[in-house]
Design an enzyme around this catalytic site. Sequence first.
Site, mmCIF file in Angstrom:
data_model
loop_
_atom_site.group_PDB
_atom_site.id
_atom_site.type_symbol
_atom_site.label_atom_id
_atom_site.label_comp_id
_atom_site.label_asym_id
_atom_site.label_seq_id
_atom_site.Cartn_x
_atom_site.Cartn_y
_atom_site.Cartn_z
ATOM 1 N N VAL A 1 1.257 -1.292 -0.217
ATOM 2 C CA VAL A 1 -0.236 -0.324 0.270
ATOM 3 C C VAL A 1 0.686 1.586 0.183
ATOM 4 C CG1 VAL A 1 -1.763 1.092 1.428
ATOM 5 C CG2 VAL A 1 -2.078 -1.543 1.448
ATOM 6 N N CYS A 2 1.897 1.102 0.701
ATOM 7 C CA CYS A 2 2.984 2.202 1.271
ATOM 8 C C CYS A 2 3.196 2.842 -0.598
ATOM 9 C CB CYS A 2 4.016 2.026 1.896
ATOM 10 S SG CYS A 2 3.111 1.583 3.815
ATOM 11 N N THR A 3 3.946 2.207 -1.588
ATOM 12 C CA THR A 3 4.417 1.787 -2.730
ATOM 13 C C THR A 3 3.501 2.635 -3.263
ATOM 14 O OG1 THR A 3 5.849 -0.100 -2.402
ATOM 15 C CG2 THR A 3 5.518 0.631 -4.634
#
Length: 209
Positions: free
Chosen positions: A43-45
């Site tokens: 998700v962070c990517t």
Amino acid sequence: MLLLGDLVPDFTAETTMGTINLYEWLGDGWGILFSHPKDFTPVCTTELSEVARLKPEFDRRDTKAVGLSVDSAESHLQWAGDIGDFSGTELNFPLVADPKREVAELYGMIHPRELETLTVRSLFIIDPRKRLRLSITYPAAVGRNFSEILRVLDALQRVDRFPISTPANWSPGQEVIVSGSLDDSEARVSFPAGVRIVKPYLRFTPDPA
Ligand code: BEZ
């Protein structure tokens, strides 16, 4: 806990673009400080890729983005390659390395019952006076909607320029709400494009920007 209108805490920290002092780096513009839980996670990517892709939109709003997690600068720099691969845009804003959680503690980015030691998805909009204008907190499993952040920036920049507020689901170009501080005749002078009165307390005018 940081409240809307508070002066945000200043800090100096190591980032992917060298050592940065927040206040100096933001200068007279707007800022978005946002945390993510961990490098090399899915998700962070997607989130950091989206912020990199939207840089021209942030630039148009005189806004600089700063990311943060408790990972090291070396980790951030290694991960930057993946963000470039995924977004097609290089990591074009600084990522703070906060392994000692100093900035995270200052801004209340650690919510131990959500993630014991990692930062959650906090986001702060900071205005040119270094006042906090928006604060949102998302859980680890839900990526943020950065179109909404651009929309809030547009709304905040409007309400700072004109005696207005913005209605539900507003987006630029749509009618805005005339401030209650103006009576009807003052409103008509301030907004020559017209004032549409729905209720005495609910008056609209075309987007003045
Ligand atoms: C993610 O970015 O996918 C993620 C990171 C930390 C915890 C859960 C999800």
